[in-house]
Write a protein that holds these residues in place. Structure first.
Motif, short mmCIF file in Angstrom:
data_model
loop_
_atom_site.label_atom_id
_atom_site.label_comp_id
_atom_site.label_asym_id
_atom_site.label_seq_id
_atom_site.Cartn_x
_atom_site.Cartn_y
_atom_site.Cartn_z
N ILE A 69 -1.44 7.53 -4.37
CA ILE A 69 -2.64 8.34 -4.28
C ILE A 69 -2.31 9.81 -4.05
N MET A 118 0.84 -1.20 0.00
CA MET A 118 0.00 0.00 0.00
C MET A 118 0.87 1.24 0.00
N HIS A 147 -3.26 1.11 -5.51
CA HIS A 147 -3.81 1.57 -4.25
C HIS A 147 -5.27 1.18 -4.26
N THR A 148 -5.63 0.26 -3.39
CA THR A 148 -7.03 -0.19 -3.36
C THR A 148 -7.78 0.71 -2.40
N LEU A 149 -8.58 1.58 -2.97
CA LEU A 149 -9.27 2.58 -2.15
C LEU A 149 -10.30 1.91 -1.26
N GLY A 150 -10.33 2.38 -0.02
CA GLY A 150 -11.27 1.82 0.94
C GLY A 150 -10.90 0.42 1.36
N ASN A 151 -9.72 -0.03 0.97
CA ASN A 151 -9.25 -1.36 1.32
C ASN A 151 -10.15 -2.46 0.78
N TRP A 152 -10.86 -2.17 -0.27
CA TRP A 152 -11.67 -3.20 -0.90
C TRP A 152 -10.88 -3.77 -2.07
N PRO A 153 -10.82 -5.08 -2.15
CA PRO A 153 -9.99 -5.64 -3.22
C PRO A 153 -10.61 -5.37 -4.60
N ILE A 170 -12.53 0.52 -5.93
CA ILE A 170 -11.82 1.25 -6.98
C ILE A 170 -10.33 1.15 -6.71
N LEU A 230 -6.42 2.56 -7.79
CA LEU A 230 -5.56 3.46 -8.56
C LEU A 230 -4.35 2.66 -8.99
#
Lengths: 117, 89, 114, 164, 505, 936
Positions: free
Chosen positions: E6, E1, E61-67, E72, E74
């Motif tokens: 970001i 991460m 970069h997995t936004l919101g820590n969702w795979p 979403i 980046l």
């Protein structure tokens, strides 16, 4: 039902397209609004149609994915509606500005066109 | 029986919808159209309530509430436009 | 019994909604048309909301009184809308079956000093 | 200062009540939240209120409300009948009602009541706010109608809002 | 991460918000300095990212820590970072010009400027189709604000057209994205690439239609013929720093065409492989020539430059349309050059217009420009750059594209049209240059341009010079980016992990 | 390394010289001369190598990946040219110091000249073809600057532009040719290319490549039919002409032919193209040279003619022809440079160059006259001068050609005619200028120029003589090595001597001399003929015409494409999209309808469909009555909301409803300032066309929708449904997606909204619109600004509305609602106050500075995300917790709620900002209260 939705999307698109091809700012705005209706419906329909299955999880039931309609398109449409609103607002303002600076409400601000025909 | 009543009611409200739409398109004056739009909003509330009963879901209530609010604002704005042209002055 | 009451309320509500719109479609001038929706529909929608209230209150998930809010809203706003519409129509000199009192014309046009 | 912090002892609970209606719940948390919001929103909105509303005779007001509800019911049936009977037999008319009410709220309530009840819509308020023009759907005697309206609705409203 | 991924997105958003909030508190000078500093930091960020990805890693970069593909992501690969760097550098110079007075023409220039960068950077980094739409809207709306900055009838008209057309484009984007989702059930671009390779034949029509509709969207942004008509008026009527910044706008469309064309419709896409290339090359070549003709016929300098931007779009997309690593690498090199050169020319045109009093930038004899020697010299160099004449980066870019084109069966067309457009562009610039600088009618124009006005132009030219001198390593970077883009599997693996993530269900 | 410096020195020196000019003319001249000398000195250490048969290659890495290095080469040919460039350059620098007047910026001139010199050196020393091309184009650019040096002169500007256009055209063609050549040879290195001649000549693309390269060479060397730019370039200061058009620029073309001779020559294509062009140029140039009254014009055409001669020699293609070609390059450079300088002196002294006026100068400037006459004799090919030797060899080659080809006899004949013409124009130069009576009406009285102006001419003329008399001693060594590098084989045996005995070439020379005398004698009638011909055979007019046509075509096509009509752009857009979509779908062969089962039609569906269709068509039909269309569209929005309700999307329905109303208010605000009706502008045909396009578009989207809806699909959404509660802490999956799964989208979305607000706010500054004082039917507006019944009641509603808004906000995570809808509701509630009570009234209660609200909203949303980043989680990672408080009970706190609050604030702020400022915009144009009974 799917056929009806398709028909609606088609008719809205057709009317929208016709209106954006008119030469004045107001019909242009109307046309784009109709087009965004059409595309919002379309986007919404990408999750397929379901009656009476809103994506509100029932806390009491087991965690299952069945029995709800597809929530993602709804979220997308919500975003699209908001963005569409912002864009429309901007376009309307711009139409006013054009009216003020170009002297008439033709989309090209033709100099030799009177205002109220 | 409830289902039958709801179905009939849906038919009636739909007919009301159709009549209102006709008035909306027909006019002849702007107040007529605004009135028709206002009525359409009210009809929509009826429709939503019926749908809520029909589908046994109270999730449609907020929609009804909002229709009541928004219908009013729309009507006021349109009337104001007819009266004054400038609605926020 | 409850179901009969519900059904009756629903049918009455729908009927009044329909009649209101019928009036809107049928009557002869704008001012008379105005009456249909403002009154018939308030009652129509009112009874439908009561039906909904009863329905959901008896479903088991506790009471459901929030329909009252919609009714309240409608009762506050519907007459205002009607008044404004009527005022606008008078301002626009929309054709009327009844004769319009002359002072309205005077006040609306004569005093406008712009 | 005290006034600022607790602007209205009646309205805050009222709003809290409406909040409970909205939430459809009587949980203590919701009551607390309702009171909190009722308080906060009032602080923000009180300056939007034109005049201090003062209700002088609550009982009369309550009686008046019941009367109106009843009249609405009757009026609706009446209008439904008139509509179904057809437009030909209608005798619509504009009726001018002189006003005794002075406050904005009073006039508004009166006008609204008229619009909700028997076959009448308040159509026009004169610039001097001394008379209200009412449109009746089916009017036999205009003067009688005006008198009825004044007696039935204006009088109680006068008592509630403007007892002088 | 890696938060570095970001940062280029968040920094401008934060900056824009702060500049908005601090509008009343800080003096104009401070805000200008702050904005310049913030953009400079973005340059450093992009450079740092470039270092990080230079080994070929793809950072996500997995936004919101969702795979992915659920949340979403980046994605910073070489291509994206390349675009970030070009954008940040361009922005800094455009801003440097703007703080000399243009930013006072209307309110909110500085927040709008930062939010414009937010939109641009987001569009380059996002790995999600719908998120791309959102960033498109951000950058468009910011660009509307900037475009109209200062006002005036011409600007307003051009702005109206720009906005209306882009609104139509946004609607089309939604149709396309919707069709993708409705057919493949996902929005993540890497996931789309995976799913599209396995699309059943009966769904082929929808996927192809969606792909080509998306092509239409990007073609509109990139100003590909016949959707280029908005560009000349829009670019020529806006203020100089904004026009300079807009030099990157068309490249966003080009970037998206490249990204989607290689990732989703790349070699591995099975039945829809290379869907874009067949359309891109011919259209790009026609754009090239039409743009050159437009430049030749222009009666104002800025309009001429705008058409030269169309030309550069044509050449860029020709490179992308050829689709080989060499061609795409050449295109990416050319992209940087074309962006800087066009920006320099737009800024210069403003100085010229300012120096000619009432004649502005109309290509008619007018008063002499103060300091004509210096400005004319800069114009000469910039024109050489833009026209693709040796020995500067413009020539190198064109040469690289042409060399790459030789491998394509359509090379005679490519060569003929590229060379012809080059000739036309050269004739056009010679005409305008000799008219503006050599044919003054003696009257003296306005106040002379100060060194500060010319500094951004000189800076951009120095960049182009650097692009020329260090062409070897820079081209190496571009080439590496091109090769990475053409191996979508690495991208897909970086985003979705080594195994496609179906077990999450 | 030194070769690199040879090229670099002039470039750097150019800047230095320009800078030195601030110290005066002489320092500037000294610097320029010093720079040239330094470059020459730098070259000398290497100059021995070619004489030993070595080719010196020096290489620096640049873009090695694509075969583009800074590779330089020094061989005989390069050395010869480099010496000419530097040597003559030095003389020109000296000459120019005296030629240019005080008004001209000498420093700038020298800077340009040195730049040009460096570029030229680059051409002749390049090992890499692309590098060569770069320098080639640089000479075009720098010569543009030099030719246009007197920028105030129209002819200078035009001449410079024409030169640049033509040579630029050639340069681009050359680029194409080099690309192909490099592809064929596999390298851009000359060493490799020169060694792969056979492969190149056998390549299928040989002919196009050849044509392209020759196009480059011909345009540069002013070969017919591209010769016309050269005379126009005579508008340049004479030192420029002397430099560019004798030894350097125009020689670049023939240099290139010499350079690539081993690779390209030896094919029929080569012979015909090069020989043909050379022959035509030789004749045409000579012919026009005779009839030019302008001294420099004569020299220009004679240059063309001589370049044709050289080209023709290379076209003949034999080794001996190459020798002759290279030899003539040298000779021409010397005598033509001196002639130009002489012409410059004459111009300088007389103030005119018109040979009809400049006569009898022998009396005024005998030294100059002598020098000029010697040079002219060399040009004519008179024995004892260098021109004679190369011309003799030339005649010999054409004579050889005659023996080997059918129709070959034509060549010597034509060549002799050209020779006659050359003699004639040389004679004219001498006779007309220096004799032929007295000068006529000269602006100045001529006298001898300063010594340093004559000196360069003298040096060159001396060279002419030396070479002409003692060729073996002077020119032979360098010629041999140059030819060897041209041929890539040792130079063939040749004998440079004045006397080879009586042979055919000598006879031809004699014929040329006599014929020339005769022609000159009979020049008067011929002048008339020439004048007639000139009008017809005017390549320059053709150039102008072509350029004019191209520009006209460009203007035409641009005008027709870019009409500035939005309608057209949109039409094109729609048509393009239709084409793309149709091509995508139809090309695949997929069936339109899929296999998924459809839902049964119900009454509500029919109702809504019918409603939407009639409302949409109603909007269309009524669109010219704008308010009506707006009202109908309001119904449309409601019906769409009903669809969302019906198909399980309560969130969407709520959003749609609120947005619809806000949009209507917005449109009404705008409509006030717009005409109430749209005029019927488009013709019936246009309307039909648009209807057709619209119908197609509608059919397209309908088909797309149908096609998609009838196909089954699997989506990623199940993940959201499963994880919404455990992972996101909310039961309203749509809201959880918005604030959590795809919170980034929402962050973008509120940025869009904020941007719209800011953009509109920025745009509204200074915007003043006057609203109409009466409505569309000419009725004055109602006096009642804020009908009191409306006002009184809506004030009561505000707390209610805000309460609902908070309700919707707080429940959004679990039930339909959320920050956006709530924000809109609050905004609507507040707008209602503006609507019913007016701006002033409301403003006393509500600040109109909404930027902090928007900014705070954005900041809150952003900080929510950054908080997770600070904790080393990805941006926007959400956290939620169940909290238990006494009395209050269980409730949930989620970071997503804070995010939603940010959304809420942005929405309220932006919406109000937009609407209120539109309302404020025309506050100025308004009278306040209009109630006749209320006090103002």
């Amino acid at each position: 039902m799917e056929a009806l939705i398709s028909l609606i999307v088609g008719v809205l698109t057709a009317c929208g397209v016709y209106l954006i091809l008119r030469g004045r700012t107001f019909p242009l705005v109307l046309g784009l609004t109709l087009l965004s209706y059409a595309v919002n419906l379309f986007l919404f329909a990408t999750g397929r149609l379901a009656i009476g299955l809103p994506p509100i999880i029932d806390r009491n039931l087991a965690e299952t994915a069945s029995g709800y309609t597809d929530p993602l398109p709804q979220a997308l449409v919500l975003t699209a509606i908001v963005i569409g609103f912002a864009m429309t607002a901007f376009l309307i303002m711009l139409a006013l500005k054009a009216r003020a600076e170009l002297g008439n409400d033709h989309v090209d601000g033709r100099p030799n066109i009177g205002d109220d025909a | 029986m409830l289902n039958l009543a709801v179905t009939i009611a849906l038919g009636l409200v739909s007919a009301a919808f159709a009549l209102t739409l006709w008035r909306l398109l027909r006019g002849p004056d702007q107040p007529d159209r605004i009135l028709a739009l206002d009525t359409l909003y009210v009809n929509a509330i009826a429709l939503l309530v019926l749908l809520g009963i029909h589908l046994d879901s109270s999730l449609y209530f907020e929609a009804a509430l909002l229709i009541a609010m928004m219908g009013f604002v729309g009507t006021v704005a349109l009337c104001k436009y007819l009266l004054r042209g400038d609605i926020i002055e | 019994m409850l179901e009969i009451l519900l059904s009756a309320l629903i049918l009455i509500g729908a009927l009044f909604t329909f009649i209101g719109s019928l009036g809107l479609a049928r009557l002869g001038d704008f001012y008379t048309r105005l009456h249909g929706p403002t009154k018939a529909t308030t009652l129509g929608v009112g009874s439908l909301l009561i039906a909904s209230m009863i329905h959901f209150s008896t479903q088991g998930d506790g009471v459901s009184f929030h329909e009252i809010l919609v009714t309240l809203f409608l009762f506050i706003t519907a007459p205002v809308s009607a008044h404004l519409l009527s005022k606008a129509a008078l301002h626009l000199r929309v054709k009327s079956l009844a004769s319009v009192p002359p002072r309205i014309d005077e006040a609306d046009s004569g005093s406008d000093n712009r | 200062m005290k006034l600022r912090l607790f602007p209205h002892p009646v309205l805050t609970p009222l709003l809290a009540l409406i909040w409970l209606l909205l939430a459809n719940s009587l949980a203590p948390g919701q009551i607390l939240l309702g009171l909190l919001l009722g308080w906060a929103i009032l602080i923000f909105t009180l300056r939007f209120w034109p005049e201090r509303i003062r209700i002088h005779r609550p009982v009369t007001l309550f009686r008046f409300l019941l009367l109106v509800l009843y009249d609405i019911l009757v009026a609706n049936l009446n209008v439904a009948f008139l509509i179904l009977r057809g437009p030909r037999r209608l005798t619509p008319a504009f009726v001018t009602v002189p006003l005794d009410l002075r406050s904005e709220l009073g006039i508004s309530l009166f006008a609204n009541t008229i619009s909700l009840t028997p076959g009448t819509v308040s159509s026009w308020l004169s610039p001097d706010r001394r008379s209200l023009v009412v449109h009746g759907l089916h009017v036999g005697n205009p003067d009688a109608l005006a008198a009825t309206l004044k007696r039935r609705y204006e009088a109680p409203l006068l008592q509630v809002f403007e007892p002088c | 991460m890696n938060p570095l991924v970001i940062a280029p997105v968040l920094l401008p958003l934060l900056a824009g918000t702060l500049l908005l909030l601090l509008r009343g508190t800080l003096s104009l000078r401070v805000r200008r300095g702050l904005n310049l500093t913030l953009v400079a930091i973005q340059i450093l960020l992009a450079a740092a990212l470039l270092m990080t990805v230079s080994e070929g890693d793809i950072l996500i970069h997995t936004l919101g820590n969702w795979p992915a593909p659920y949340g979403i992501v980046l994605v910073a690969d070489r291509l994206a970072v390349w675009m970030l760097l070009v954008t940040a550098i361009l922005a800094w110079f455009a801003l440097l010009f703007a703080v000399r007075g243009t930013d006072q023409g209307s309110r909110h220039f500085h927040p709008l400027f930062q939010l414009q960068l937010f939109g641009l950077n987001g569009a380059f980094l996002t790995g999600d189709l719908f998120n791309l739409f959102v960033f498109f809207e951000i950058l468009l709306l910011a660009s509307y604000g900037l475009l109209l900055h200062g006002g005036g009838a011409r600007r307003t008209r051009a702005g109206l057209h720009f906005v209306a057309l882009n609104l139509a484009g946004s609607i089309l984007f939604l149709f396309a994205a919707g069709t993708f989702y409705g057919t493949l059930g996902t929005l993540n671009m890497a996931d789309l690439a995976v799913k599209i390779a396995a699309v059943p034949p009966e769904n082929l029509g929808l996927v192809r239609a969606a792909g080509l509709l998306l092509f239409g969207v990007f073609a509109l942004k990139a100003a590909l013929i016949p959707l280029h008509l908005w560009l000349p008026a829009a670019y020529s009527s806006t203020s100089a720093p904004v026009a300079a910044l807009f030099a990157i706008m068309t490249k966003v469309g080009a970037y998206c065409l490249l990204r989607v064309g290689t990732l989703i419709f790349g070699e591995d896409a099975g039945p829809v492989a290379n869907l874009y290339t067949g359309w891109l090359l011919p259209l790009a070549l026609i754009t090239l020539i039409v743009g050159a003709l437009g430049a030749l016929s222009a009666t104002e300098l800025r309009r001429q430059i705008a058409y030269l931007v169309v030309v550069s779009v044509g050449l860029l997309l020709t490179a992308f349309g050829l689709g080989t690593p060499a061609a795409i690498g050449a295109g990416l090199y050319y992209l940087a050059h074309a962006t800087f050169a066009a920006a320099a020319l737009f800024l210069l045109a403003d100085i010229v217009a300012g120096g000619r009093g009432a004649s502005l930038d109309r290509l008619t004899p007018g008063p002499a420009i103060p300091r004509a020697g210096l400005i004319g010299g800069l114009f000469f160099v910039t024109a050489v750059l833009i026209a693709g004449l040796p020995p500067l980066s413009g020539f190198l870019g064109k040469f690289l594209v042409l060399k790459a084109a030789l491998a394509d069966p359509a090379w005679p067309w490519a060569m003929g049209l590229v060379l012809t457009s080059g000739l036309l562009g050269m004739i056009a610039l010679t005409r305008s240059g000799s008219l503006l600088f050599l044919r003054a009618d003696g009257r003296s124009g306005a106040t002379p341009a100060s060194a500060g006005d010319l500094a951004p132009v000189a800076g951009l030219l120095a960049l182009c010079l650097a692009l020329t001198i260090w062409a070897g390593p820079i081209l190496g970077l571009a080439q590496a980016a091109a090769e990475q883009v053409l191996r979508p599997q690495t991208y897909i693996q970086a985003v979705l992990g080594p195994t496609t993530r179906t077990e999450h269900r | 390394m030194n070769l690199f410096f040879v090229i670099l020195i002039p470039f750097v020196g150019a800047g230095l010289t320009g800078w030195m000019s601030r110290f005066g003319r002489t320092p500037s001249a000294w610097t320029a001369g010093g720079v040239a000398l330094l470059a020459l000195l730098c070259l000398l250490p290497s100059s021995a190598a070619p004489f030993h048969g070595e080719t010196l290659v020096q290489r620096w890495q640049w873009i090695s990946d694509i075969g583009l290095d800074l590779a330089l080469r020094l061989d005989g040919l390069g050395l010869l040219f480099a010496l000419m460039i530097l040597g003559i350059g030095l003389l020109i620098i000296l000459y120019a110091r005296y030629y240019l007047s005080e008004r001209d910026s000498l420093g700038l001139f020298y800077a340009y000249l040195l730049l040009f010199m460096g570029s030229m050196l680059g051409i002749v020393l390049s090992e890499n073809l692309i590098l060569l091309l770069m320098f080639w184009e640089l000479t075009s650019l720098t010569s543009f600057l030099l030719i246009g040096f007197w920028r105030e002169r129209e002819d200078a500007r035009k001449g410079a532009r024409m030169a640049l256009t033509i040579t630029g055209l050639g340069g681009l063609a050359l680029l194409g040719g080099f690309l192909l050549l490099g592809e064929m040879a596999g390298s851009y290195d000359l060493s490799t290319i020169l060694a792969s001649g056979d492969r190149v000549r056998a390549h299928p693309l040989y002919t196009p490549m050849l044509v392209l390269i020759l196009l480059g060479a011909f345009t540069k060397s002013a070969q017919f039919p591209f010769h016309f730019w050269l005379p126009h370039a005579m508008a340049a200061p004479t030192p420029v002409s002397a430099y560019l058009h004798s030894a350097t620029m125009v020689k670049a073309g023939v240099f290139l032919m010499a350079r690539l001779f081993p690779v390209l020559s030896g094919t029929p294509e080569w012979s015909w193209l090069v020989g043909g062009a050379g022959l035509a140029t030789l004749l045409v140039g000579a012919w026009f040279a005779l009839y030019k009254h302008d001294l420099k014009g004569l020299l220009a055409y004679s240059t063309i003619s001589h370049l044709g001669l050289i080209t023709l020699l290379f076209g003949i293609g034999t080794p001996l022809a190459a020798v002759a070609g290279v030899f003539h390059i040298i000779n021409h450079a010397t005598f033509k440079a001196s002639l130009f300088m002489a012409a410059g002196i004459i111009d300088h002294e007389c103030g005119t160059r018109d040979m009809r006026r400049v006569n009898g100068l022998w009396k005024f400037m005998p030294y100059t006259a002598t020098l000029a006459m010697v040079a002219a004799a060399a040009m004519a090919g008179v024995p004892l001068f260098n021109g004679f030797l190369s011309k003799e060899m030339f005649f010999a080659e054409t004579a050889t050609f005659y023996t080997e080809h059918d129709w070959g006899w034509l060549l010597p004949l034509v060549v002799v005619i050209a020779g006659m013409l050359a003699v004639a124009y040389s004679l004219r130069f001498i006779h007309d200028v220096f004799f032929n009576g007295d000068p006529i009406d000269l602006p100045r009285t001529p006298h001898e120029p300063p010594f340093w102006m004559k000196a360069p001419v003298g040096v060159l003329v001396a060279l002419c003589l030396l070479v002409g008399i003692l060729p073996m001693l002077t020119v032979e060594p360098i010629l041999t090595v140059a030819v060897a590098s041209v041929l890539q084989t040792p130079s063939p045996v040749h004998n440079l001597a004045i006397w080879h005995g009586v042979n055919l070439p000598l006879l031809m020379s004699i014929a040329a001399l006599i014929g020339g005398l005769l022609i000159y004698a009979a020049r008067r009638p011929l002048f008339g003929l020439a004048a007639q011909l000139e009008g017809r055979l005017d390549a320059q007019a053709m150039y102008r015409w072509t350029l004019g046509r191209v520009i006209a075509f460009a203007a035409w096509i641009t005008r027709h494409l870019e009409t500035g009509s939005l309608q057209r752009m949109l039409l094109l857009f729609v048509l393009s999209v239709l084409t793309l979509g149709a091509a995508g779908f139809v090309g695949s062969g997929s069936p339109l309808t899929g296999i998924r089962a459809t839902l049964p039609v119900d009454i509500l569906g029919v109702l809504v469909t019918a409603g939407i269709m009639s409302a949409a068509i109603g909007t269309l039909a009524l669109h010219r009555r704008r308010l009506t269309a707006l009202i109908v569209m309001g119904a449309l929005g409601l019906l769409i909301a009903l669809i969302f309700v019906q198909f399980s999307a309560p969130d969407l329905a709520l959003t749609q409803l609120t947005v619809e109303v806000v949009t209507i208010v917005l449109l009404l605000l705008a409509l006030y300032f717009l005409p109430q009706r749209s005029p019927a502008e488009s013709s019936r045909a246009t309307r039909l066309r648009d209807l057709g396009v619209a119908a197609l578009a509608g059919a397209g989207t309908a088909a797309l929708t149908w096609s998609m809806l009838t196909r089954p699909f699997a989506s990623i959404s199940d993940y959201f449904l499963v994880n919404s509660l455990p992972g996101g802490g909310g039961t309203n999956v749509v809201n959880v997606i918005l604030v959590d799964f795809r919170g980034f989208d929402t962050l973008g979305e509120i940025t869009v909204l904020a941007l719209a607000g800011l953009g509109i706010y920025a745009m509204l500054r200074d915007l003043r619109l006057q609203g109409p004082t009466q409505d569309a039917d000419g009725r004055p507006w109602n006096w009642d600004l804020h009908p009191s019944i409306m006002a009184a009641l809506t004030r009561l509603l505000l707390p209610l509305v805000l309460l609902v808004s908070m309700f919707i906000l707080l429940r959004g995570h679990n039930l339909p609602g959320g920050g956006f809808i709530a924000g809109l509701i609050a905004a609507v509630g507040l707008i209602m106050q503006y609507l019913t009570n007016g701006v002033e009234w409301t403003h006393r209660r509500l600040s109109d500075n909404l930027h902090p609200v928007i900014g705070a909203g954005l900041l809150i949303a952003l900080l929510t995300g950054l908080a997770s980043l600070a904790l080393d989680y990805p941006f926007l990672t959400s956290a939620f917790a169940h909290v238990h408080w006494p009395i209050v009970g269980d409730f949930e706190l989620a970071s997503a709620m804070a995010f939603d609050l940010g959304v809420y604030l942005v929405v309220v702020g932006a919406t109000l900002l937009i609407l209120i400022h539109l309302g404020l915009m025309h506050r100025a144009s308004h009278a306040t209260s209009l109630n006749p009974l209320e006090p103002r």
